[in-house]
Write a protein that holds these residues in place. Structure first.
Motif, PDB file in Angstrom:
ATOM      1  N   ALA A   1       0.846  -1.195   0.000  1.00 45.91           N
ATOM      2  CA  ALA A   1       0.000   0.000   0.000  1.00 45.91           C
ATOM      3  C   ALA A   1       0.878   1.240   0.000  1.00 45.91           C
ATOM      4  O   ALA A   1       2.020   1.215   0.418  1.00 45.91           O
ATOM      5  CB  ALA A   1      -0.911  -0.008   1.212  1.00 45.91           C
ATOM      6  N   GLY A   2       0.301   2.347  -0.462  1.00 51.57           N
ATOM      7  CA  GLY A   2       1.019   3.601  -0.438  1.00 51.57           C
ATOM      8  C   GLY A   2       1.742   3.958  -1.725  1.00 51.57           C
ATOM      9  O   GLY A   2       2.270   5.036  -1.835  1.00 51.57           O
ATOM     10  N   GLN A   3       1.768   3.040  -2.703  1.00 50.54           N
ATOM     11  CA  GLN A   3       2.483   3.329  -3.940  1.00 50.54           C
ATOM     12  C   GLN A   3       1.533   3.383  -5.127  1.00 50.54           C
ATOM     13  O   GLN A   3       0.557   2.655  -5.186  1.00 50.54           O
ATOM     14  CB  GLN A   3       3.543   2.281  -4.206  1.00 50.54           C
ATOM     15  N   LEU A   4       1.881   4.234  -6.070  1.00 53.51           N
ATOM     16  CA  LEU A   4       1.131   4.372  -7.304  1.00 53.51           C
ATOM     17  C   LEU A   4       1.776   3.492  -8.368  1.00 53.51           C
ATOM     18  O   LEU A   4       2.990   3.520  -8.539  1.00 53.51           O
ATOM     19  CB  LEU A   4       1.157   5.840  -7.746  1.00 53.51           C
ATOM     20  N   GLN A   5       0.950   2.681  -9.038  1.00 52.58           N
ATOM     21  CA  GLN A   5       1.442   1.830 -10.120  1.00 52.58           C
ATOM     22  C   GLN A   5       0.519   1.985 -11.316  1.00 52.58           C
ATOM     23  O   GLN A   5      -0.659   2.329 -11.155  1.00 52.58           O
ATOM     24  CB  GLN A   5       1.471   0.369  -9.682  1.00 52.58           C
ATOM     25  N   TYR A   6       1.046   1.728 -12.506  1.00 54.90           N
ATOM     26  CA  TYR A   6       0.199   1.796 -13.694  1.00 54.90           C
ATOM     27  C   TYR A   6       0.574   0.682 -14.658  1.00 54.90           C
ATOM     28  O   TYR A   6       1.684   0.149 -14.635  1.00 54.90           O
ATOM     29  CB  TYR A   6       0.314   3.162 -14.382  1.00 54.90           C
ATOM     30  N   ASN A   7      -0.400   0.329 -15.501  1.00 55.52           N
ATOM     31  CA  ASN A   7      -0.193  -0.690 -16.518  1.00 55.52           C
ATOM     32  C   ASN A   7      -0.954  -0.254 -17.769  1.00 55.52           C
ATOM     33  O   ASN A   7      -2.183  -0.167 -17.754  1.00 55.52           O
ATOM     34  CB  ASN A   7      -0.699  -2.053 -16.019  1.00 55.52           C
ATOM     35  N   ILE A   8      -0.224   0.048 -18.833  1.00 56.69           N
ATOM     36  CA  ILE A   8      -0.842   0.492 -20.083  1.00 56.69           C
ATOM     37  C   ILE A   8      -1.464  -0.717 -20.774  1.00 56.69           C
ATOM     38  O   ILE A   8      -0.808  -1.737 -20.989  1.00 56.69           O
ATOM     39  CB  ILE A   8       0.191   1.178 -20.998  1.00 56.69           C
ATOM     40  N   GLN A   9      -2.752  -0.577 -21.123  1.00 60.06           N
ATOM     41  CA  GLN A   9      -3.476  -1.648 -21.798  1.00 60.06           C
ATOM     42  C   GLN A   9      -3.422  -1.492 -23.319  1.00 60.06           C
ATOM     43  O   GLN A   9      -3.022  -2.407 -24.011  1.00 60.06           O
ATOM     44  CB  GLN A   9      -4.940  -1.683 -21.317  1.00 60.06           C
ATOM     45  N   THR A  10      -3.854  -0.330 -23.793  1.00 60.65           N
ATOM     46  CA  THR A  10      -3.854  -0.061 -25.242  1.00 60.65           C
ATOM     47  C   THR A  10      -3.606   1.422 -25.466  1.00 60.65           C
ATOM     48  O   THR A  10      -3.764   2.235 -24.554  1.00 60.65           O
ATOM     49  CB  THR A  10      -5.208  -0.427 -25.908  1.00 60.65           C
ATOM     50  N   SER A  11      -3.251   1.761 -26.694  1.00 63.95           N
ATOM     51  CA  SER A  11      -3.113   3.175 -27.054  1.00 63.95           C
ATOM     52  C   SER A  11      -3.512   3.348 -28.513  1.00 63.95           C
ATOM     53  O   SER A  11      -3.361   2.440 -29.326  1.00 63.95           O
ATOM     54  CB  SER A  11      -1.682   3.661 -26.825  1.00 63.95           C
ATOM     55  N   SER A  12      -4.042   4.536 -28.794  1.00 71.88           N
ATOM     56  CA  SER A  12      -4.441   4.886 -30.158  1.00 71.88           C
ATOM     57  C   SER A  12      -4.024   6.319 -30.424  1.00 71.88           C
ATOM     58  O   SER A  12      -4.225   7.193 -29.587  1.00 71.88           O
ATOM     59  CB  SER A  12      -5.958   4.779 -30.322  1.00 71.88           C
ATOM     60  N   VAL A  13      -3.451   6.545 -31.612  1.00 67.85           N
ATOM     61  CA  VAL A  13      -3.011   7.887 -31.992  1.00 67.85           C
ATOM     62  C   VAL A  13      -3.926   8.396 -33.101  1.00 67.85           C
ATOM     63  O   VAL A  13      -4.231   7.676 -34.055  1.00 67.85           O
ATOM     64  CB  VAL A  13      -1.543   7.878 -32.477  1.00 67.85           C
ATOM     65  N   TYR A  14      -4.364   9.655 -32.939  1.00 63.85           N
ATOM     66  CA  TYR A  14      -5.225  10.311 -33.912  1.00 63.85           C
ATOM     67  C   TYR A  14      -4.523  11.575 -34.389  1.00 63.85           C
ATOM     68  O   TYR A  14      -3.459  11.922 -33.889  1.00 63.85           O
ATOM     69  CB  TYR A  14      -6.575  10.672 -33.266  1.00 63.85           C
ATOM     70  N   GLN A  15      -5.142  12.289 -35.326  1.00 68.00           N
ATOM     71  CA  GLN A  15      -4.526  13.523 -35.824  1.00 68.00           C
ATOM     72  C   GLN A  15      -4.340  14.559 -34.725  1.00 68.00           C
ATOM     73  O   GLN A  15      -3.292  15.174 -34.620  1.00 68.00           O
ATOM     74  CB  GLN A  15      -5.370  14.125 -36.944  1.00 68.00           C
ATOM     75  N   GLU A  16      -5.357  14.774 -33.904  1.00 68.92           N
ATOM     76  CA  GLU A  16      -5.288  15.831 -32.899  1.00 68.92           C
ATOM     77  C   GLU A  16      -4.781  15.364 -31.543  1.00 68.92           C
ATOM     78  O   GLU A  16      -4.582  16.161 -30.649  1.00 68.92           O
ATOM     79  CB  GLU A  16      -6.668  16.464 -32.695  1.00 68.92           C
ATOM     80  N   GLY A  17      -4.610  14.072 -31.340  1.00 67.48           N
ATOM     81  CA  GLY A  17      -4.192  13.604 -30.026  1.00 67.48           C
ATOM     82  C   GLY A  17      -4.084  12.093 -29.961  1.00 67.48           C
ATOM     83  O   GLY A  17      -4.009  11.419 -30.981  1.00 67.48           O
ATOM     84  N   ALA A  18      -4.090  11.606 -28.741  1.00 75.59           N
ATOM     85  CA  ALA A  18      -3.980  10.164 -28.523  1.00 75.59           C
ATOM     86  C   ALA A  18      -4.791   9.786 -27.290  1.00 75.59           C
ATOM     87  O   ALA A  18      -5.064  10.618 -26.418  1.00 75.59           O
ATOM     88  CB  ALA A  18      -2.517   9.768 -28.325  1.00 75.59           C
ATOM     89  N   GLU A  19      -5.182   8.515 -27.245  1.00 72.95           N
ATOM     90  CA  GLU A  19      -5.885   7.964 -26.096  1.00 72.95           C
ATOM     91  C   GLU A  19      -5.099   6.755 -25.606  1.00 72.95           C
ATOM     92  O   GLU A  19      -4.658   5.933 -26.409  1.00 72.95           O
ATOM     93  CB  GLU A  19      -7.293   7.494 -26.470  1.00 72.95           C
ATOM     94  N   VAL A  20      -4.933   6.667 -24.305  1.00 75.22           N
ATOM     95  CA  VAL A  20      -4.234   5.539 -23.716  1.00 75.22           C
ATOM     96  C   VAL A  20      -5.143   4.939 -22.646  1.00 75.22           C
ATOM     97  O   VAL A  20      -5.577   5.634 -21.735  1.00 75.22           O
ATOM     98  CB  VAL A  20      -2.885   5.973 -23.082  1.00 75.22           C
ATOM     99  N   GLN A  21      -5.439   3.645 -22.802  1.00 72.20           N
ATOM    100  CA  GLN A  21      -6.198   2.921 -21.781  1.00 72.20           C
ATOM    101  C   GLN A  21      -5.182   2.414 -20.770  1.00 72.20           C
ATOM    102  O   GLN A  21      -4.240   1.711 -21.138  1.00 72.20           O
ATOM    103  CB  GLN A  21      -6.949   1.729 -22.389  1.00 72.20           C
TER     104      GLN A  21
END
Length: 131
Positions: A1-21
């Motif tokens: 407990a007490g720590q921040l963790q992340y795990n990228i699932q998917t990502s998509s790039v578009y003309q104006e930006g990107a989305e990362v799950q």
């Protein structure tokens, strides 16, 4: 407990930006919700009893921080979509002023935004609106 963790699932790039799950695991404020709400309600009732202003979110955040023992909190995983935009050099950045990224802020703070909404709703239901 007490720590921040992340795990990228998917990502998509578009003309104006990107989305990362991404799955973000953080200390969960939910488990201490009763302690936090009790501290806030006590403060609000005391302020009302003495005819003083309740104060804004900054004051309530301090009261909440005192009620939470961050190192003893269990973890919770939040599945969020992070919206990215390119900066002037083409590097990706998160625009935290974009309301679409509010779930990201909620996740990295362990559900703080959800908790604030619950506190505001609870205070409103008792007739103590919070500014």
């Amino acid at each position: 407990a007490g720590q921040l963790q992340y795990n990228i699932q998917t990502s998509s790039v578009y003309q104006e930006g990107a989305e990362v799950q991404v799955d973000i695991t953080a200390p969960s404020l939910e488990s201490s919700m009763n302690d936090v709400i009790a501290a806030v309600v006590k403060h609000v009732a005391k302020q009302k009893l003495f005819g003083r202003e309740i104060g804004g979110m900054e004051e309530l955040m301090e009261i909440m921080a005192q009620a939470v023992k961050i190192d003893s909190l269990p973890s919770k995983t939040f599945a969020v979509t992070v919206y990215l935009v390119p900066d002037e050099n083409g590097a990706w950045k998160v625009d935290m002023n974009d309301s679409e990224n509010l779930p990201l802020l909620n996740a990295v703070t362990g559900g703080l935004i959800d908790l604030l909404e619950q506190i505001r709703d609870k205070a409103d239901s008792y007739g103590f609106p919070i500014a």
